[in-house]
Write an enzyme that holds these catalytic residues in place. Structure first.
Site, short mmCIF file in Angstrom:
data_model
loop_
_atom_site.label_atom_id
_atom_site.label_comp_id
_atom_site.label_asym_id
_atom_site.label_seq_id
_atom_site.Cartn_x
_atom_site.Cartn_y
_atom_site.Cartn_z
CB SER A 113 -0.95 -0.04 1.21
OG SER A 113 -1.85 1.06 1.20
CG HIS A 141 -4.06 -0.92 -0.88
ND1 HIS A 141 -3.90 -0.87 0.49
CD2 HIS A 141 -4.49 -2.18 -1.15
CE1 HIS A 141 -4.22 -2.04 1.01
NE2 HIS A 141 -4.57 -2.85 0.04
CG ASP A 159 -5.56 -5.71 2.01
OD1 ASP A 159 -6.13 -6.79 2.24
OD2 ASP A 159 -5.45 -5.23 0.86
#
Length: 352
Positions: A12, A39, A131
């Site tokens: 991310s 992401h 995540d």
């Protein structure tokens, strides 16, 4: 006999730099396929395939739904699409968001674990949220190998720290060490069981992502709660994932416990700012009505509107002060170390 020829990587914030470093050190003859989720906003234009191709020895391409899996290639998720794997091919699907992201890391890691079991190496790099944690746990459950970037090296250590705190991680390395490890694992032999049974909960979560949902499935793997989904307002089921609570709604939105809090905090802030706007409008409209009533000689009506305006102004001031004095918690992983996980920082790919 196969090698660890399915490498799935998630990141991310800070991920472009980490992914670039990772790919730049992979050999041109790597006998494995690499799959990457980063992401990104839904309306973004991703230049990541070009960046990774220029940085390393392997061609990086935007993943295309249905294309065959080829070793020596890097497949990159597109904005607003999940990247998942099936036996022998890539899938690119819209699907419900997981952990408030699409693409999300967990669906990639989970689908790879289901399809390829012990042949999978799951890697979590720099990022703020959690995540990838559930996905790495699925990789481990299916006999694969779990790797995280050394949190002290990561620009945003939250994702590696979350994985370290909740998953039995095999390797914790700086990015350079991760690259060397992947090259070694790809050439190592893996014994795959002839009879391979996938756990029911993994299958249910995968089917939900593919649009095949059924509340009876969720009743079987979790328990319904009084909470509602931040994305669709439907009921949430709590899943007990090795002692860590996660949540799913019937249409497939998935959240960690932290994700539920973050989503609710965002909704609350939006509601408070909206309330502040309504109070400000009430204050100004009531003043105009008071002025109009006084011009017409309606003193009692004017006084009533002025009182309403004053009350809205007082409430507005209190709400504005509360909003301005609110300091959100520091993003998880922005400063804390992962020393409590018991893992040691390694500079070479040595098993913990």
């Amino acid at each position: 006999m196969s090698g660890h020829d399915i490498i799935v990587v998630g990141s991310s914030a800070g991920g472009v730099e980490a992914l670039t470093q990772l790919v730049s050190r992979l050999p041109f003859d790597l006998p494995a396929a690499v799959f990457v989720v980063l992401h990104m906003p839904a309306d973004a234009t991703s230049f990541l395939p070009n960046i990774l191709t220029r940085a390393g020895n392997l061609p990086a391409v935007r993943a295309v739904d249905g294309e065959p899996i080829r070793p020596g290639q890097v497949y990159v998720a597109s904005p607003d699409r999940h990247l998942i794997l099936e036996r022998g091919r890539v899938r690119v699907v819209w699907g419900p968001k997981e952990n408030r992201h699409r693409p999300a890391v967990d669906p990639l890691l989970r689908s790879a674990a289901i399809a390829y079991g012990p042949r999978v190496v799951g890697v979590v790099l720099s990022g703020i949220d959690s995540d990838g944690t559930a996905g790495l746990r699925a990789v481990k459950r299916r006999g694969g190998i779990a790797v995280v970037q050394e949190p002290a090296e990561a620009a945003f250590p939250g994702m590696p720290q979350s994985a370290l705190a909740n998953v039995d991680i095999d390797y914790r390395l700086p990015v350079e060490g991760v690259s060397r490890l992947l090259a070694t694992l790809a050439r190592g032999a893996v014994v795959v069981e002839a009879r391979d049974v996938v756990a029911d909960d993994l299958n249910v979560e995968h089917r939900q992502l593919m649009g095949e949902w059924d509340s009876a499935d969720l009743d079987r793997i979790g328990k319904i709660t009084e909470l509602t989904c931040p994305d669709c307002d439907g009921p949430l089921w709590e899943l007990d994932d090795a002692g860590t609570a996660r949540y799913r709604c019937r249409v497939g939105h998935a959240f960690s416990s932290e994700g539920i809090i973050e989503a609710r905090s965002e909704h609350l802030e939006q509601a408070l700012w909206s309330s502040l706007n309504h109070l400000s409008e009430t204050e100004h409209v009531a003043l105009r009505l008071a002025a109009d009533a006084r011009a017409r000689g309606y003193e009692r009506a004017a006084a009533s509107f002025e009182e309403r305006s004053a009350r809205a102004k007082r409430q507005s001031a209190l709400l504005r002060q509360a909003l301005l004095e609110t300091h959100p918690d520091e993003p998880s992983g922005s400063s804390e170390s992962a020393s409590s996980s018991g893992s040691q920082s390694l500079n070479v790919p040595t098993k913990q």
